[in-house]
Design a protein around this motif. Structure first.
Motif, PDB file in Angstrom:
ATOM      1  N   GLY A   1      24.004  55.994  53.960  1.00  0.00           N
ATOM      2  CA  GLY A   1      23.824  57.320  53.385  1.00  0.00           C
ATOM      3  C   GLY A   1      25.156  57.928  53.005  1.00  0.00           C
ATOM      4  O   GLY A   1      26.151  57.749  53.723  1.00  0.00           O
ATOM      5  N   VAL A   2      25.216  58.621  51.859  1.00  0.00           N
ATOM      6  CA  VAL A   2      26.443  59.300  51.433  1.00  0.00           C
ATOM      7  C   VAL A   2      26.099  60.748  51.139  1.00  0.00           C
ATOM      8  O   VAL A   2      25.180  61.026  50.354  1.00  0.00           O
ATOM      9  N   PHE A   3      26.827  61.659  51.759  1.00  0.00           N
ATOM     10  CA  PHE A   3      26.701  63.073  51.417  1.00  0.00           C
ATOM     11  C   PHE A   3      27.975  63.489  50.698  1.00  0.00           C
ATOM     12  O   PHE A   3      29.087  63.296  51.210  1.00  0.00           O
ATOM     13  N   CYS A   4      27.826  64.037  49.504  1.00  0.00           N
ATOM     14  CA  CYS A   4      28.980  64.462  48.704  1.00  0.00           C
ATOM     15  C   CYS A   4      28.997  65.983  48.652  1.00  0.00           C
ATOM     16  O   CYS A   4      27.952  66.601  48.429  1.00  0.00           O
ATOM     17  N   ALA A   5      30.179  66.576  48.796  1.00  0.00           N
ATOM     18  CA  ALA A   5      30.275  68.031  48.890  1.00  0.00           C
ATOM     19  C   ALA A   5      30.060  68.738  47.557  1.00  0.00           C
ATOM     20  O   ALA A   5      30.036  69.972  47.518  1.00  0.00           O
ATOM     21  N   ASN A   6      29.927  68.005  46.446  1.00  0.00           N
ATOM     22  CA  ASN A   6      29.378  68.604  45.225  1.00  0.00           C
ATOM     23  C   ASN A   6      28.689  67.536  44.371  1.00  0.00           C
ATOM     24  O   ASN A   6      28.849  66.329  44.609  1.00  0.00           O
ATOM     25  N   ASP A   7      27.896  67.998  43.404  1.00  0.00           N
ATOM     26  CA  ASP A   7      27.107  67.064  42.594  1.00  0.00           C
ATOM     27  C   ASP A   7      27.990  66.172  41.734  1.00  0.00           C
ATOM     28  O   ASP A   7      27.664  65.016  41.480  1.00  0.00           O
ATOM     29  N   LEU A   8      29.107  66.739  41.250  1.00  0.00           N
ATOM     30  CA  LEU A   8      29.984  65.957  40.369  1.00  0.00           C
ATOM     31  C   LEU A   8      30.461  64.695  41.091  1.00  0.00           C
ATOM     32  O   LEU A   8      30.467  63.595  40.528  1.00  0.00           O
ATOM     33  N   MET A   9      30.851  64.830  42.356  1.00  0.00           N
ATOM     34  CA  MET A   9      31.292  63.665  43.122  1.00  0.00           C
ATOM     35  C   MET A   9      30.112  62.731  43.405  1.00  0.00           C
ATOM     36  O   MET A   9      30.279  61.509  43.454  1.00  0.00           O
ATOM     37  N   ALA A  10      28.926  63.300  43.579  1.00  0.00           N
ATOM     38  CA  ALA A  10      27.752  62.462  43.841  1.00  0.00           C
ATOM     39  C   ALA A  10      27.458  61.565  42.640  1.00  0.00           C
ATOM     40  O   ALA A  10      27.075  60.403  42.798  1.00  0.00           O
ATOM     41  N   VAL A  11      27.648  62.096  41.436  1.00  0.00           N
ATOM     42  CA  VAL A  11      27.422  61.280  40.242  1.00  0.00           C
ATOM     43  C   VAL A  11      28.438  60.133  40.195  1.00  0.00           C
ATOM     44  O   VAL A  11      28.107  58.997  39.849  1.00  0.00           O
ATOM     45  N   ALA A  12      29.672  60.417  40.583  1.00  0.00           N
ATOM     46  CA  ALA A  12      30.694  59.369  40.637  1.00  0.00           C
ATOM     47  C   ALA A  12      30.307  58.299  41.658  1.00  0.00           C
ATOM     48  O   ALA A  12      30.450  57.098  41.405  1.00  0.00           O
ATOM     49  N   VAL A  13      29.781  58.741  42.800  1.00  0.00           N
ATOM     50  CA  VAL A  13      29.364  57.809  43.853  1.00  0.00           C
ATOM     51  C   VAL A  13      28.205  56.935  43.369  1.00  0.00           C
ATOM     52  O   VAL A  13      28.177  55.725  43.623  1.00  0.00           O
ATOM     53  N   LEU A  14      27.260  57.535  42.628  1.00  0.00           N
ATOM     54  CA  LEU A  14      26.158  56.745  42.061  1.00  0.00           C
ATOM     55  C   LEU A  14      26.712  55.641  41.162  1.00  0.00           C
ATOM     56  O   LEU A  14      26.254  54.501  41.192  1.00  0.00           O
ATOM     57  N   GLY A  15      27.728  55.986  40.354  1.00  0.00           N
ATOM     58  CA  GLY A  15      28.342  54.998  39.462  1.00  0.00           C
ATOM     59  C   GLY A  15      29.048  53.897  40.233  1.00  0.00           C
ATOM     60  O   GLY A  15      28.932  52.716  39.899  1.00  0.00           O
ATOM     61  N   ALA A  16      29.766  54.277  41.288  1.00  0.00           N
ATOM     62  CA  ALA A  16      30.500  53.293  42.094  1.00  0.00           C
ATOM     63  C   ALA A  16      29.522  52.341  42.787  1.00  0.00           C
ATOM     64  O   ALA A  16      29.754  51.128  42.849  1.00  0.00           O
ATOM     65  N   LEU A  17      28.408  52.883  43.293  1.00  0.00           N
ATOM     66  CA  LEU A  17      27.404  52.039  43.953  1.00  0.00           C
ATOM     67  C   LEU A  17      26.778  51.085  42.941  1.00  0.00           C
ATOM     68  O   LEU A  17      26.614  49.892  43.205  1.00  0.00           O
ATOM     69  N   ARG A  18      26.448  51.607  41.767  1.00  0.00           N
ATOM     70  CA  ARG A  18      25.867  50.768  40.724  1.00  0.00           C
ATOM     71  C   ARG A  18      26.830  49.643  40.359  1.00  0.00           C
ATOM     72  O   ARG A  18      26.423  48.483  40.226  1.00  0.00           O
TER      73      ARG A  18
ATOM     74  N   VAL B   1      23.276  62.085  48.427  1.00  0.00           N
ATOM     75  CA  VAL B   1      22.920  63.511  48.339  1.00  0.00           C
ATOM     76  C   VAL B   1      24.135  64.294  47.848  1.00  0.00           C
ATOM     77  O   VAL B   1      25.264  64.050  48.295  1.00  0.00           O
ATOM     78  N   GLY B   2      23.904  65.215  46.928  1.00  0.00           N
ATOM     79  CA  GLY B   2      24.981  66.071  46.427  1.00  0.00           C
ATOM     80  C   GLY B   2      24.860  67.483  46.976  1.00  0.00           C
ATOM     81  O   GLY B   2      24.130  67.753  47.929  1.00  0.00           O
TER      82      GLY B   2
END
Lengths: 327, 327
Positions: B235-252, B265-266
């Motif tokens: 599980g990854v919790f990101c302190a804002n949505d912008l970073m969460a989108v980056a995390v989605l890209g890195a995981l992909r 989660v953002g």
């Protein structure tokens, strides 16, 4: 038309010196002053009216008129303009064209700003026309109204639309959709024309045109409705990236695979187009560079360094990513 | 503390009349004026200093200090503020805290703006502290500095972080990562504390903490590096949505499936979190409503209608979408 650069070259001095001779002669030595004034006379140089007016009272403040902050392209433009102006010591006032066009015109008339970058334009807006006719320095960014009396920075919208038509044509896509921007907005009109004539020139059928109004919500609704009636098309060109993201969502909702079933192309190349979760093929128009160029043009005009009106056009480029196949 | 509304009630007049008696008494009839002044005296009403200063010269112009226009949350806040202020006939000047904090302070001191909404704050910025200490009306939006002398609108950042910890805990996620915002920024600190203490309270292991600095690029680099060394977390919790989108890209990019392998989660619930291509589970903090509330508070303060400092806190809510399982 003779420019201050011609005068500077003829007198063997810098443009800044020419400007000082004309605006603040006491700061220039007598021999230099005489040489510059001889060159001015010999070449028949006239400063433009707006620049001359400007020098008398500087507010050290500039205005930016934007529309559609929902569109990340304009946010990126605004960010770059704001950074460029503040690096030059200017305060920046931002007006939203949909609520504040009148406030902008008033500030321009009263001289509380020295000049304005207009990143929004509607032919039917009397307030915007008044801003343009104000004799204050104006740079049009991305939007190009009829007439003259301003500098401008635009990109090759027509050529960009044609690039997309060419890409679809080379790969044999015939059943296509254009999700267009609002009629009467120059960028929307030019992208539409470029795409339509590009398809026509290659002997391809005309696309179905959906009016997306540059809006995510509108493009989403229009695309869903189109798919319900006609199924997913082979290729969709959207007049901006925001609408392309909506189209990707509508296709996904209908179970159409991108790019296996349908290719999708946007226009702008905003940062989120490059996000791996979006990965959108798009026409790049380098908004940040355009903004920096626009800020520089406005400062040149405000500080009396600019000659005739300048119109800078940035090249359009097709950036291939995961929402299309092909090269 | 006694407010102008109390005075108005006691005197049987409107708040506007109380304000006129205190600021422009010639416009009010003698009997009404006497009645209001008796109520002022009986109740011991004192206008607050900032509001009193303000009434003497109105610029009909307000300022907004923002940071991070790269973060769509602040763009949405800015859009809503701009619409709300212009609907009230105010000009809006926008400053970018990274380049223009000094310009903002100068405008505040010179009274070229009647008040300011600060949607950015750094404890170490002397310019920002000076703006806060200026005695002009200030509303802090989303950021909450120590001390007093301002109104504020924030959301429950700590509770939001705890909600995410609870969601992870209920579904048995133990190997978690926090992509944190910059230390010393109140929103980042509170979300971090809420998440860490939420996990601790439920007896779960502490997460690996990556410093994402609220930036897409930084979060992207940090997450890629983490996956290379440790593989994808649960599980990854990101302190804002912008970073969460980056995390989605890195995981992909690493071939990890979301949510099958990793939940993401953002925080913010910006518009693009709801795009079907993003479909991000996130903590909603209703930025547009917060902005409207902030604009209203500032106008109340400027127009002398506000009493004691007000601190409005919006509830945090977990919005479940496709990047997590569970309910």
């Amino acid at each position: 038309m003779v420019t201050s650069r011609d005068v500077a070259d003829a007198a063997g001095v810098s443009q800044a010196t020419v400007s000082r001779v004309l605006n603040d002669p006491a700061t220039v030595s007598e021999p230099t002053r005489a040489r510059v004034l001889r060159a001015v006379e010999a070449l028949g140089y006239h400063r433009n009216r707006a620049a001359a007016t400007m020098k008398t009272s500087r507010a050290h403040s500039v205005g930016v008129i934007v529309a559609e902050l929902a569109n990340p392209f304009y946010v990126e433009v605004l960010e770059s303009l704001s950074a460029a102006f503040s690096a030059r010591g200017q305060r920046v006032t931002i007006w939203d064209s949909s609520h504040q066009a009148e406030a902008a015109v008033q500030a321009i008339r009263e001289g509380t700003v020295d000049g304005v970058v207009m990143a929004a334009w509607r032919e039917d807006s009397a307030a915007m026309r008044a801003a343009l006719d104000s004799q204050r320095p104006v740079v049009m960014l991305n939007r190009l109204p009829a007439g003259e009396g301003f500098d401008s920075v635009t990109s090759e919208n027509r050529a960009g639309g044609a690039l997309v038509a060419g890409h679809f044509a080379r790969h044999g896509l015939r059943r296509t959709v254009l999700v267009a921007g609002p009629e009467g907005v120059s960028t929307a009109d030019e992208r539409r024309e470029g795409f339509l004539s590009g398809l026509r020139d290659r002997g391809l059928p005309a696309p179905v045109v959906l009016e997306g109004g540059f809006s995510y919500e509108r493009a989403d609704v229009q695309m869903r409705r189109h798919i319900e009636r006609h199924g997913p098309p082979e290729g969709v060109f959207c007049a901006n990236d925001l609408m392309a993201v909506a189209v990707l969502g509508a296709l996904r909702g209908a179970g159409a695979a991108v790019p296996a079933d349908t290719w999708v192309v946007g226009f702008d190349d905003v940062s989120c187009a490059a996000w791996p979760v979006v990965d959108l093929t798009t026409v790049s128009q380098r908004g940040r560079e355009m903004a920096r160029a626009g800020a520089e043009m406005l400062m040149d005009r405000i500080e009396g360094r600019a000659g005739p009106w300048r119109h800078r056009v940035f090249e359009a480029e097709l950036v291939l990513r995961g929402t299309t196949g092909g090269q």
